[in-house]
Design an enzyme around this catalytic site. Structure first.
Site, mmCIF file in Angstrom:
data_model
loop_
_atom_site.group_PDB
_atom_site.id
_atom_site.type_symbol
_atom_site.label_atom_id
_atom_site.label_comp_id
_atom_site.label_asym_id
_atom_site.label_seq_id
_atom_site.Cartn_x
_atom_site.Cartn_y
_atom_site.Cartn_z
ATOM 1 N N SER A 153 23.979 -1.755 -44.378
ATOM 2 C CA SER A 153 24.550 -2.917 -45.041
ATOM 3 C C SER A 153 23.883 -4.188 -44.533
ATOM 4 C CB SER A 153 26.070 -2.945 -44.846
ATOM 5 O OG SER A 153 26.673 -3.895 -45.697
ATOM 6 N N GLU B 219 20.714 0.802 -51.979
ATOM 7 C CA GLU B 219 22.113 1.151 -52.207
ATOM 8 C C GLU B 219 22.885 -0.152 -52.344
ATOM 9 O OE1 GLU B 219 24.894 0.776 -49.937
ATOM 10 O OE2 GLU B 219 23.709 -0.276 -48.434
ATOM 11 N N HIS C 60 27.560 2.939 -48.998
ATOM 12 C CA HIS C 60 28.820 2.404 -48.484
ATOM 13 C C HIS C 60 29.994 3.362 -48.663
ATOM 14 C CE1 HIS C 60 26.771 -1.398 -47.971
ATOM 15 N NE2 HIS C 60 27.874 -1.943 -47.487
#
Length: 295
Positions: free
Chosen positions: A97, A193, A267
């Site tokens: 992230s 992602e 995630h």
């Protein structure tokens, strides 16, 4: 190994459980001085978060650096990384992230490979979390990710095979680094992602910015992980029937490169995967095989 907080403040209980798991593997675990600080929505002031990170990079006794949490703030400190320390004493950084900013900066400036891996919180996926991380961190075995047809991005697959350095991570972070810390993607495999909380237009903006900035020039292959939060969006009349697959296909088709979608990583699932190492993408087999980040 040392746990630091380049972004947001982690939950103390989560970190404690993570330390317990890592210690059970025979690892000696330390915490950075400012891990539980708070300054706004970040884990302390920029200078303190950067100091903890650089201290870990400089310490010869630290053999891996774990990010305690993602969220926001890593992008504020990447310009102050001690690149010479990372180059002199290579050690993997683990996180995903917002930690994508570190992976990109360290690869761009000193070719340091890292791990797109979970934060030290074993409550997420239990044994799967632990075993995937242990294998990626403590063995030199290649990591093989298999396409999952149930992931939305599996529909975006474009046939082909490829070998190249795997670069990327979270789409928002990759987009933010365009024109700043994003390494050249010439001949690379780009992994993307995306987290929940944004609409189709935000994904569209991110991919448009990457294309218009020239960041995708020379890119030959794309690997797609999870793009979450778009499950019911086709029923929204304002979207014209489009889903996340339509946005991705519209942009990636213009590149004319093989695409492997449906990788179960992002995630929502937390397998560990090296970044900055050689990888082989095979759409016929539905696999992404990545060389280790440790030796």
């Amino acid at each position: 190994m040392r746990i630091v907080a380049p972004a947001c403040t982690p939950d103390r209980e989560h970190v404690a459980r993570g330390v317990e798991v890592l210690t059970s593997w025979g690892l000696q675990v330390e915490l950075g001085e400012h891990v539980f600080d708070q300054w706004g929505y970040m884990a302390g002031r920029d200078a303190d978060r950067a100091a903890d990170l650089n201290s870990a990079l400089r310490d010869p006794g630290v053999r891996a650096v774990f990010a305690a949490m993602g969220g926001k703030g890593t992008y504020r400190i990447v310009a102050g990384l001690d690149v010479e320390a990372a180059r002199h004493d290579p050690k993997p950084v683990v996180g995903f992230s917002d930690i994508t900013h570190l992976h990109l900066a360290l690869w761009n400036q000193c070719r340091l490979a890292g791990l797109h891996g979970p934060y030290p919180n074993p409550s997420d996926e239990g044994a799967v979390w632990a075993e995937s991380l242990r294998r990626a961190l403590m063995t030199t075995d290649p990591i093989v990710l298999h396409q999952d047809a149930d992931e939305a991005t599996a529909e975006v697959t474009v046939e082909g095979t490829a070998t190249g350095v795997l670069i990327g991570g979270n789409l928002d972070a990759v987009r933010t680094e365009a024109g700043a810390g994003l390494p050249s993607l010439e001949g690379a495999i780009l992994f993307l992602e995306h987290q929940k909380g944004t609409g189709l237009g935000e994904v569209d903006r991110a991919l448009t910015q990457l294309a218009r900035s020239g960041s995708l020039d020379g890119l030959r292959w794309v690997a797609l992980g999870q793009f979450l939060g778009f499950e019911d969006i086709a029923s929204d009349p304002t979207q014209g029937g489009w889903e996340i697959t339509d946005v991705l296909r519209d942009h990636l088709a213009r590149l004319g490169v093989p695409v492997l979608g449906g990788l179960p990583i992002g995630h929502g699932r937390y397998p560990s995967m090296p970044l900055g190492t050689q990888a082989t993408l095979d759409t016929a087999a539905g696999t992404l095989t990545v060389e280790p980040a440790v030796c």
